[in-house]
Motif scaffolding. Structure first.
Motif, PDB file in Angstrom:
ATOM      1  N   GLY A 401       0.825  -1.199   0.000  1.00 17.67           N
ATOM      2  CA  GLY A 401       0.000   0.000   0.000  1.00 17.67           C
ATOM      3  C   GLY A 401       0.859   1.249   0.000  1.00 17.67           C
ATOM      4  O   GLY A 401       2.033   1.217   0.380  1.00 17.67           O
ATOM      5  N   SER A 402       0.246   2.340  -0.458  1.00 19.12           N
ATOM      6  CA  SER A 402       0.930   3.636  -0.492  1.00 19.12           C
ATOM      7  C   SER A 402      -0.037   4.702  -0.005  1.00 19.12           C
ATOM      8  O   SER A 402      -1.232   4.640  -0.272  1.00 19.12           O
ATOM      9  N   VAL A 403       0.484   5.686   0.709  1.00 14.24           N
ATOM     10  CA  VAL A 403      -0.358   6.769   1.231  1.00 14.24           C
ATOM     11  C   VAL A 403       0.452   8.008   1.539  1.00 14.24           C
ATOM     12  O   VAL A 403       1.639   7.918   1.849  1.00 14.24           O
ATOM     13  N   GLY A 404      -0.170   9.167   1.461  1.00 11.75           N
ATOM     14  CA  GLY A 404       0.427  10.406   1.956  1.00 11.75           C
ATOM     15  C   GLY A 404       0.624  11.470   0.912  1.00 11.75           C
ATOM     16  O   GLY A 404       0.627  12.651   1.214  1.00 11.75           O
ATOM     17  N   GLU A 405       0.829  11.062  -0.326  1.00 16.08           N
ATOM     18  CA  GLU A 405       1.028  12.022  -1.416  1.00 16.08           C
ATOM     19  C   GLU A 405       0.904  11.238  -2.715  1.00 16.08           C
ATOM     20  O   GLU A 405       0.918  10.005  -2.707  1.00 16.08           O
ATOM     21  N   PRO A 406       0.781  11.949  -3.824  1.00 18.80           N
ATOM     22  CA  PRO A 406       0.714  11.206  -5.082  1.00 18.80           C
ATOM     23  C   PRO A 406       2.000  10.403  -5.250  1.00 18.80           C
ATOM     24  O   PRO A 406       3.090  10.908  -4.980  1.00 18.80           O
TER      25      PRO A 406
END
Ligand code: WT7
Length: 665
Positions: A401-406
């Motif tokens: 998963g990825s999160v926080g900004e594009p």
């Protein structure tokens, strides 16, 4: 869109999900795009029925009489219902076969480890709840938490929830001044901290920072976890955690609180110098934290879920503690930096190396199956070199998963290839402190992905992209991201400033929640987040207001005026550049630049320390005297624009949006 970014978009990956081992197999919740679309349509047709179904997954002490009461901008969810959040996260698992299942797997930065089962977690949370009660903390009293990533952080949160005392967590990287502001704003009655925390082999002096922050506050008690055994000063309001918690009874009868009882406030930066205390309440927040964890990460009982966020950020609230524990999952918790080696004491004397592989080492040794981190971390891993992940067996991973900004497509591709080994789906999740839980994300096994796109909204979430008059824009046109219907985990207010809540989130675009992000939707209905359209900057996934940094700078006696902008940065997404006019008699030289950078770090925290300070005799202004930030942003960016194409392309649109929105340009 340029040909370069469309060629990346055309790498439409399958986002395959692999079946869990036979013994744990259960019907996939959302197994195909058609199923996602069906669920989405059902939620659109009957949102209240849909959310009632999700809420029913929690343990309620008293059922609600009404699902939603909506008087824009005020929402009340599951009206009349009562529950205790800690019961859904702990008691019901401790009373089930999960009693001896690991709730928390912990590794400290030095390499020390702990495993806490649901049964043990239950006893610890009860003990801490009894200890807080014995100190006179009552339902409605705010408790500030300023702890490293150690199990006591989760225990403290759940103990506060258990007695109805809303917590306010302050990230350990914030300075004592920032801590004092937050404690003062919510009038916290107690602070839970530690003597120190480990960070890259050094001790963060948490207790010292608390001592400095407490002058003139309402704080009556400080509970101190012994972590680093560093020297700390002691006053009559201080208690050791092991004295008050370890000796308390492990039995505690939970009281149920109203669904709208405040669960926590969390400070985040807005467009002014004053951080906003985002207030979340119990039933709605927990419903969405649990629902999104189940849906997006599809956690199974044999998973080891590692969300690398610190509990000082909302990601740590929702995906280290409340969401996974409500689902009875096992979470990984790691205290330290991604580039810190274990100490020899914990490697049986073997050479621990430089530590650039620490995350992969943790994944291999603990068998992490779901790994959720930030693009800024991924870019750092890329820079450190492929040999570090390659040296480890990462075959336990099944989802990333990825999160926080594009996330830039290059980082996305690297993540998929080097970490996921092309077999793990990637979920790029868009959400905010204010939304409480994930709003836009692919579903593993269902949504085909496009690197760099958060894809489509979750069932129950209504998203649109509109111009400033609230009119939806066409495909691939940039606009403002809005949420058009209330959802259970939406913020209820900015603590102590309901008017600011109304104007910030519901005063910009008629009738809906304004997120502050620019976005576009492509012809397939995929959403591409373009970044903030206000004076908020995103440094390494951490949200900062340019005004906050400016006020810190102008509080320095040698500064006459300051303007702060973000410039694209290869690693951090954005870096802080400050334009400063010194007071007459002072010279803008390297020594002053250094002094000012430290000054900001002291005022706010190291994460706000400007990357660059440029001195100017005067700042460019409009005739009405407003600083022309747009110009400064251009100057600051210069030729250092990052190589990632989409973000670069978006920058132009973003500038336009910012121009039409921020009228001081
Ligand atoms: C801002 C919210 C909620 C997680 C941590 C940040 C940006 C967040 C994504 C994503 C593009 C993203 C937005 C948003 N953001 N996730 N997947 N793609 N941008 O929480 O501090 O409240 O910041 O982070 O700009 O507004 P936060």
């Amino acid at each position: 869109m340029s040909s370069k970014s469309s060629s990346i978009e055309s790498v439409l990956t399958e986002n395959r999900s692999f079946p869990p081992p036979e013994a744990f197999a259960k019907a996939a919740r959302v197994g195909s795009l058609a199923e996602y679309e069906g669920l989405y349509a059902r939620a659109e047709r009957d949102p209240e029925g849909f959310w009632a179904e999700q809420a029913a997954e929690l343990a309620w002490a008293r059922p609600w009489s009404q699902v939603l009461e909506w008087k824009l901008p005020d929402a009340r969810w599951f009206v009349g219902g009562a529950l205790n959040a800690s019961v859904s996260c702990v008691d019901r698992h401790a009373a089930s076969w999960r009693k001896n299942k690991a709730a928390i797997l912990f590794e400290g930065e030095p390499g020390d480890t702990r495993v806490i089962t649901y049964g043990q977690l239950h006893r610890e949370v009860c003990r801490a709840a009894n200890a807080l009660t014995a100190l006179g903390i009552r339902a409605g009293d705010f408790v500030a938490i300023y702890l490293p990533m150690i199990p006591e952080a989760a225990i403290a949160m759940l103990a506060c929830a258990r007695i109805g005392a809303p917590h306010t967590i302050v990230f350990g990287g914030f300075s004592s001044e920032a801590l004092a502001d937050r404690i003062g704003d919510c009038k916290a009655k107690a602070v839970i901290t530690a003597d120190g925390g480990w960070r890259r082999g050094a001790i963060v002096p948490l207790k010292d920072n608390v001592d400095h922050a407490l002058a003139g506050t309402t704080v009556e008690h400080v509970i101190v976890v012994e972590r680093c055994k560093n020297q700390v000063a002691w006053t009559s309001r201080d208690r050791w955690w092991h004295d008050v918690v370890d000796t308390a009874s492990p039995a505690h009868e939970p009281v149920a609180f109203d669904s709208e009882h405040p669960l926590f406030s969390l400070y985040t930066s807005g467009t002014t110098g004053k951080p906003k205390g985002i207030l979340h309440t119990t039933g709605g927040y927990l419903t969405c934290a649990a629902y999104t964890t189940k849906l997006v990460f599809d956690l199974r009982d044999d998973d080891v879920f590692w969300c690398t966020a610190d509990i000082g950020w909302v990601t740590g609230h929702s995906y280290v503690v409340y969401g996974p524990l409500a689902n009875g999952a096992t979470v990984m918790m790691y205290e330290g930096a991604p580039n810190a080696p274990r100490t020899r004491a914990f490697t049986s004397g073997r050479d621990p190396g430089a530590g650039l592989d620490r995350f992969w080492d943790v994944i291999e040794r603990w068998g992490v199956t779901v790994f959720y981190t930030a693009p800024t971390a991924i870019r750092a891993f890329m820079k450190w070199g492929d040999q570090h992940p390659a040296a480890h067996d990462l075959s336990s991973l099944r989802l990333l998963g990825s999160v926080g900004e594009p996330i830039n497509p290059e980082a996305w591709m690297w993540y998929r290839k080097e970490i996921g080994g092309d077999r793990c789906p990637i979920v790029d999740t868009w959400w905010q402190t204010e939304t409480g839980s994930i709003m836009i994300s692919p579903l593993p096994g269902a949504t085909p992905t496009k690197p760099g796109s958060a894809t489509r909204p979750l069932p129950g979430i209504s998203i649109d992209i509109v111009n400033k008059d609230g009119v939806p824009v066409g495909p691939n046109q940039g606009g403002f991201l809005v949420i058009t219907r209330p959802w259970p985990s939406m913020l209820r207010t900015i603590y102590g400033d309901h008017e600011r809540f109304r104007t910030t989130y519901f005063g910009e675009i008629e009738g809906c929640y304004f997120a502050g992000d620019g976005a576009r939707r492509d012809a397939d209905g995929y959403i591409w987040i373009m970044g903030r359209v206000d004076d908020v900057i995103n440094v390494a996934g951490h949200r900062l207001s340019t005004m906050e940094v400016e006020s810190a700078l102008v509080s320095h006696p040698k500064v006459a005026e300051a303007a702060v902008v973000g410039r694209p940065d290869d690693l951090k997404g954005q870096a802080i550049v400050a334009f400063v006019t010194p007071r007459s008699g002072f010279i803008g030289d390297d020594a002053l630049a250094k002094e000012l950078r430290e000054h900001v770090a002291k005022h706010i925290g190291a994460l706000a320390r400007p990357e660059e300070i440029r001195f100017a005799d005067a700042l460019p202004k409009t005739r009405s005297g407003k600083i022309m930030r747009r110009l400064l942003r251009e100057v600051a960016s210069g030729s250092t624009a990052r190589g990632d194409t989409t973000t670069l392309e978006d920058q132009g649109v973003l500038e336009k949006l910012a121009q039409s929105f921020a009228h001081d340009d």
